[in-house]
Scaffold this motif. Structure first.
Motif, mmCIF file in Angstrom:
data_model
loop_
_atom_site.group_PDB
_atom_site.id
_atom_site.type_symbol
_atom_site.label_atom_id
_atom_site.label_comp_id
_atom_site.label_asym_id
_atom_site.label_seq_id
_atom_site.Cartn_x
_atom_site.Cartn_y
_atom_site.Cartn_z
ATOM 1 N N ARG A 128 9.718 6.872 6.132
ATOM 2 C CA ARG A 128 9.794 7.593 7.413
ATOM 3 C C ARG A 128 10.632 6.832 8.437
ATOM 4 N N ALA A 139 6.106 11.805 2.662
ATOM 5 C CA ALA A 139 6.567 11.321 3.959
ATOM 6 C C ALA A 139 6.793 12.463 4.944
ATOM 7 N N ILE A 155 5.377 4.654 2.232
ATOM 8 C CA ILE A 155 5.749 5.929 2.837
ATOM 9 C C ILE A 155 6.197 5.740 4.290
ATOM 10 N N GLU A 156 5.528 4.863 5.007
ATOM 11 C CA GLU A 156 5.907 4.600 6.401
ATOM 12 C C GLU A 156 7.314 4.020 6.474
ATOM 13 N N SER A 197 0.830 -1.205 0.000
ATOM 14 C CA SER A 197 0.000 0.000 0.000
ATOM 15 C C SER A 197 0.864 1.255 0.000
ATOM 16 N N ASP A 198 0.248 2.376 -0.403
ATOM 17 C CA ASP A 198 0.932 3.669 -0.357
ATOM 18 C C ASP A 198 1.432 3.936 1.053
ATOM 19 N N ASP A 199 0.593 3.703 2.034
ATOM 20 C CA ASP A 199 0.945 3.957 3.436
ATOM 21 C C ASP A 199 2.142 3.120 3.877
ATOM 22 N N GLU A 200 2.195 1.879 3.435
ATOM 23 C CA GLU A 200 3.294 0.994 3.812
ATOM 24 C C GLU A 200 4.620 1.491 3.219
ATOM 25 N N CYS A 202 8.043 11.337 -3.105
ATOM 26 C CA CYS A 202 8.090 10.393 -1.983
ATOM 27 C C CYS A 202 8.450 11.120 -0.693
#
Length: 87
Positions: free
Chosen positions: A22, A63, A18-19, A13-16, A59
């Motif tokens: 970070r 983030a 970007i996380e 996922s996008d969240d995975e 990206c």
């Protein structure tokens, strides 16, 4: 011969993505991450993120991180004036 399953990150996922970026910044204790730093410490390859989001700068923006360099490799407009060539 021992069989080892390589982990593939399909459908991440996008969240995975970007996380993870970070997390690398947090690990390095920096407010930005270069492509080579991400490739060394990230779970994915930087190319995966850049293809997914369009650019490394995008990206970093998503983030909440600072750009790792200026977009065209020049620190500020004054550098342009200092290096002006007259014909």
């Amino acid at each position: 011969m021992k069989f080892e399953l390589n982990e593939y990150h399909r459908n991440s996922s996008d969240d995975e993505l970007i996380e993870d970026l970070r997390n690398v910044a947090h690990f390095l204790k920096k407010n930005t991450v270069t492509l080579s730093e991400y490739n060394e410490y990230g779970r994915f390859h930087a190319t995966t993120l850049t293809r997914h989001f369009g650019s490394w700068f995008k990206c970093l923006e998503l983030a909440g991180l600072a750009p790792s360099r200026s977009k065209i490799g020049i620190s500020d407009q004054l550098d342009l004036l200092k290096n002006k060539v007259y014909f």
